[in-house]
Design an enzyme around this catalytic site. Structure first.
Site, mmCIF file in Angstrom:
data_model
loop_
_atom_site.group_PDB
_atom_site.id
_atom_site.type_symbol
_atom_site.label_atom_id
_atom_site.label_comp_id
_atom_site.label_asym_id
_atom_site.label_seq_id
_atom_site.Cartn_x
_atom_site.Cartn_y
_atom_site.Cartn_z
ATOM 1 N N THR A 1 -7.689 -6.042 -0.021
ATOM 2 C CA THR A 1 -6.600 -6.445 0.871
ATOM 3 C C THR A 1 -6.523 -7.957 1.044
ATOM 4 O O THR A 1 -5.463 -8.564 0.885
ATOM 5 C CB THR A 1 -6.799 -5.781 2.252
ATOM 6 O OG1 THR A 1 -6.675 -4.373 2.100
ATOM 7 C CG2 THR A 1 -5.777 -6.268 3.250
ATOM 8 N N SER B 1 -12.259 -6.576 -4.722
ATOM 9 C CA SER B 1 -11.729 -5.390 -5.404
ATOM 10 C C SER B 1 -12.540 -4.960 -6.614
ATOM 11 O O SER B 1 -13.539 -5.573 -6.998
ATOM 12 C CB SER B 1 -10.267 -5.612 -5.820
ATOM 13 O OG SER B 1 -10.184 -6.307 -7.052
ATOM 14 N N HIS C 1 -18.986 -6.340 3.388
ATOM 15 C CA HIS C 1 -19.045 -5.318 2.349
ATOM 16 C C HIS C 1 -20.357 -5.354 1.576
ATOM 17 O O HIS C 1 -20.697 -4.385 0.893
ATOM 18 C CB HIS C 1 -17.895 -5.508 1.350
ATOM 19 C CG HIS C 1 -16.551 -5.260 1.947
ATOM 20 N ND1 HIS C 1 -15.389 -5.673 1.324
ATOM 21 C CD2 HIS C 1 -16.168 -4.673 3.091
ATOM 22 C CE1 HIS C 1 -14.349 -5.333 2.080
ATOM 23 N NE2 HIS C 1 -14.810 -4.718 3.148
ATOM 24 N N LYS D 1 -14.111 -6.613 -10.105
ATOM 25 C CA LYS D 1 -15.504 -6.900 -10.489
ATOM 26 C C LYS D 1 -15.965 -5.918 -11.562
ATOM 27 O O LYS D 1 -16.614 -6.307 -12.541
ATOM 28 C CB LYS D 1 -16.417 -6.827 -9.259
ATOM 29 C CG LYS D 1 -16.123 -7.891 -8.201
ATOM 30 C CD LYS D 1 -17.097 -7.835 -7.043
ATOM 31 C CE LYS D 1 -16.846 -6.657 -6.115
ATOM 32 N NZ LYS D 1 -15.558 -6.735 -5.402
ATOM 33 N N ASP E 1 -12.836 3.381 -3.832
ATOM 34 C CA ASP E 1 -13.226 1.998 -4.112
ATOM 35 C C ASP E 1 -14.123 1.883 -5.341
ATOM 36 O O ASP E 1 -14.479 0.756 -5.726
ATOM 37 C CB ASP E 1 -13.971 1.402 -2.916
ATOM 38 C CG ASP E 1 -13.045 1.045 -1.762
ATOM 39 O OD1 ASP E 1 -11.873 0.748 -2.021
ATOM 40 O OD2 ASP E 1 -13.510 1.074 -0.610
ATOM 41 N N ASP F 1 -6.659 4.164 -4.711
ATOM 42 C CA ASP F 1 -6.570 3.035 -3.785
ATOM 43 C C ASP F 1 -5.377 2.192 -4.230
ATOM 44 O O ASP F 1 -5.444 1.522 -5.266
ATOM 45 C CB ASP F 1 -7.847 2.195 -3.798
ATOM 46 C CG ASP F 1 -7.904 1.207 -2.633
ATOM 47 O OD1 ASP F 1 -6.835 0.936 -2.044
ATOM 48 O OD2 ASP F 1 -8.989 0.717 -2.313
ATOM 49 N N GLU G 1 -5.735 6.564 0.297
ATOM 50 C CA GLU G 1 -6.146 5.823 1.494
ATOM 51 C C GLU G 1 -5.118 5.908 2.606
ATOM 52 O O GLU G 1 -5.448 5.810 3.786
ATOM 53 C CB GLU G 1 -6.410 4.358 1.122
ATOM 54 C CG GLU G 1 -7.065 3.579 2.234
ATOM 55 C CD GLU G 1 -7.512 2.189 1.807
ATOM 56 O OE1 GLU G 1 -8.259 1.572 2.577
ATOM 57 O OE2 GLU G 1 -7.102 1.731 0.733
ATOM 58 N N ILE H 1 -3.920 -0.563 -3.061
ATOM 59 C CA ILE H 1 -4.265 -1.987 -3.137
ATOM 60 C C ILE H 1 -5.717 -2.123 -2.697
ATOM 61 O O ILE H 1 -6.027 -2.069 -1.510
ATOM 62 C CB ILE H 1 -3.359 -2.879 -2.262
ATOM 63 C CG1 ILE H 1 -1.919 -2.855 -2.756
ATOM 64 C CG2 ILE H 1 -3.883 -4.318 -2.269
ATOM 65 C CD1 ILE H 1 -0.971 -3.731 -1.937
ATOM 66 N N ASP H 2 -6.598 -2.277 -3.671
ATOM 67 C CA ASP H 2 -8.007 -2.513 -3.381
ATOM 68 C C ASP H 2 -8.226 -4.019 -3.355
ATOM 69 O O ASP H 2 -7.925 -4.716 -4.320
ATOM 70 C CB ASP H 2 -8.860 -1.871 -4.471
ATOM 71 C CG ASP H 2 -10.346 -2.054 -4.225
ATOM 72 O OD1 ASP H 2 -10.753 -2.145 -3.050
ATOM 73 O OD2 ASP H 2 -11.101 -2.111 -5.208
ATOM 74 N N ASP I 1 0.829 -1.212 0.000
ATOM 75 C CA ASP I 1 0.000 0.000 0.000
ATOM 76 C C ASP I 1 0.859 1.257 0.000
ATOM 77 O O ASP I 1 0.671 2.164 -0.814
ATOM 78 C CB ASP I 1 -0.885 0.026 1.250
ATOM 79 C CG ASP I 1 -2.196 -0.713 1.073
ATOM 80 O OD1 ASP I 1 -2.732 -0.689 -0.037
ATOM 81 O OD2 ASP I 1 -2.673 -1.304 2.050
ATOM 82 N N ARG J 1 -23.670 -4.881 -5.034
ATOM 83 C CA ARG J 1 -23.018 -4.619 -3.750
ATOM 84 C C ARG J 1 -24.044 -3.884 -2.884
ATOM 85 O O ARG J 1 -24.075 -2.664 -2.834
ATOM 86 C CB ARG J 1 -21.754 -3.778 -3.953
ATOM 87 C CG ARG J 1 -20.932 -3.508 -2.673
ATOM 88 C CD ARG J 1 -19.731 -2.650 -3.027
ATOM 89 N NE ARG J 1 -18.965 -2.191 -1.886
ATOM 90 C CZ ARG J 1 -17.782 -2.691 -1.513
ATOM 91 N NH1 ARG J 1 -17.253 -3.701 -2.176
ATOM 92 N NH2 ARG J 1 -17.131 -2.184 -0.481
#
Length: 354
Positions: free
Chosen positions: A138, A264, A240, A267, A294, A133, A68, A135-136, A45, A281
Site C-alpha cells: 500500500t 510488496s 512487517h 521482493k 501476501d 491481493d 483482501e 494491491i500488495d 484495491d 522477513r
C-alpha cells in the site's frame, strides 16, 4: 502444459488489473488510507479485485477466492461506488480476443459488488482456492515505490499457479538491484513486468503490456556460491519485519552490501530472476500472522526459479489452514544451494533471543 487455462487467465486478469492501478496512481490525488474515503489505494484495491474475481468466476465458477477486500464500503458510499465503477468500466485490454477470454467488461454495478464479495473464502486444504491481493504494498503504491498485483491458485492447500504484476520494476531481468528501487519509482518506459510460474514447470517473466500477452522468457535464481556476495531484500516497514535481526543475520553471513528495502511481493520477483539473492522477513511480534495472499504467488515463482522458501525456523509454509499462515513465523527465501546455511544462521539469531 498443466494448468494452461488457469495460467493464461491469471496473467491476463493481473495485467488488466495492473493497468487499472497505474491509471489510478497517475490520475487521482493521494489521500489517507482509511477504507471509507476515495484514496487511490482504496479505489485501486476495489477496482483491481473486482476485475480479477469477475474473470475467475467467468472461467471457473466453482472456484473459491480468498481476497483482501469486500464491497461493504462501496454499498454504503454512493460516490465511492460510482468512482470505482468508472475505473472498472474504463479498464479494458486493447486486444479484444484477450479481453473476451477473461470475460469482457463487468456488466453492472451490482455485478461489480457481487464480484468483490466473492473474495470471502475461508481457505482450507480441499479444492481450488485463489489467493488475491489487488494491491500488495500500500505505502509503496502511494509513494511511487514498488507494489504488486498478486494472484495464486492453491490446489488442496498447495500454491500451484502464481502471477505477480509489478508495474514499477524494470523489464530487464538483469537490471541491478540497489537501494533506489524501493522509493521514487515509476511505471515509465522500460518498466512493468508480469512474473508467473506453474508448479513443476519453471518460472517466467514478460513485459507488462496493454493487450495480448507479451513474449515470455525463463527466469532463475542467481547461481550464488559465495554467500558473502549476496544481496538481500527486506520490507520497508519495520512493523512487517525485524530489521535489527536481519542486519545481524547479514553480518553473520559475511554480507557487506546494504539491504535493499522495497514493498510488496516485488521482493519475491526480484530474487526469482536473480536481481537479488535472499529474502528475509523475520517476525516483528509474536501475535503477527502473515496473510496467505501476501506470499502464495511469490512462493510458487521463487521455488520454480530454483529457490526455497520456508518460515524463519525452516518449517514449510502451510497455506491450507485458513486465510493466514498462523502456524508459521517469518519468511526466508534463498537459492537452494545456500538455503541450509541461511536457515542455520537465522535459527541461531532467533534462538539467541528466546
Amino acid at each position: 502444459m498443466a494448468y494452461e487455462k488457469e495460467l493464461e487467465l491469471a496473467l491476463l486478469a493481473v495485467q488488466r488489473a495492473s493497468l487499472l492501478t497505474k491509471s489510478v496512481f497517475s490520475s487521482h490525488s493521494k489521500g489517507t488510507l482509511t477504507k471509507s474515503d476515495a484514496s487511490p489505494v482504496t479505489i485501486g484495491d476495489f477496482g483491481a479485485q473486482a476485475l480479477i474475481i469477475a474473470s475467475i468466476k467467468h472461467a471457473f465458477p466453482e472456484d473459491e477466492v480468498v481476497g483482501e477486500e469486500d464491497a461493504g464500503d462501496l454499498r454504503a458510499n454512493d460516490s465511492l461506488r460510482d468512482l470505482v465503477w468508472e475505473l472498472v468500466q474504463a479498464s479494458k485490454l486493447e486486444d479484444g480476443a484477450a479481453e473476451d477470454r477473461i470475460g469482457g467488461p463487468i456488466k453492472s454495478k451490482d455485478a461489480m459488488l457481487n464480484a468483490l464479495d466473492q473474495g470471502d473464502s475461508a481457505g482450507g486444504r480441499k479444492g481450488r482456492i485463489w489467493a488475491l491481493d489487488p494491491i500488495d504494498g500500500t505505502k509503496g503504491f502511494l509513494r511511487g515505490g514498488q507494489y504488486a498485483v498478486c494472484l495464486a491458485l492453491m490446489v488442496d492447500g498447495v500454491p500451484t499457479v502464481g502471477v505477480l504484476g509489478c508495474p514499477n520494476l524494470p523489464v530487464d531481468d538483469k537490471a541491478p538491484l540497489d537501494s533506489s528501487i524501493g522509493a521514487d519509482a515509476d511505471s515509465g518506459e522500460g518498466k512493468g513486468v508480469l512474473f508467473s510460474a506453474v508448479k513443476g514447470e519453471g518460472a517466467q517473466s514478460r513485459p507488462l503490456g496493454k493487450g495480448a500477452l507479451q513474449e515470455a522468457q525463463k527466469i532463475s535464481m542467481s547461481p550464488l556460491t559465495n554467500i558473502s556476495e549476496a544481496t538481500f531484500c527486506e520490507s520497508v516497514e519495520s512493523g512487517h519485519s525485524n530489521h535489527g535481526d536481519q542486519a545481524n543475520i547479514a553480518q553473520r553471513l559475511g554480507i557487506t552490501k546494504p539491504s535493499v528495502r522495497m514493498d510488496s511481493q516485488a521482493k519475491y520477483a526480484s530474487i526469482a530472476r536473480g536481481a537479488g539473492d535472499l529474502y528475509l522477513r523475520l517476525p516483528s511480534g509474536k501475535a503477527y500472522e502473515e496473510k496467505i495472499w501476501d506470499h502464495a504467488a511469490g512462493v510458487v515463482i521463487v521455488r520454480e526459479a530454483g529457490g526455497e522458501v520456508t518460515d524463519a525456523y525452516g518449517k514449510p509454509l502451510d497455506f491450507g489452514i485458513g486465510r493466514t499462515l498462523k502456524e508459521n513465523k517469518g519468511i526466508v527465501g534463498a537459492p537452494k544451494a545456500v538455503f541450509p546455511k541461511v536457515i542455520e544462521v537465522v535459527r541461531e539469531v532467533l534462538n539467541a533471543k528466546a
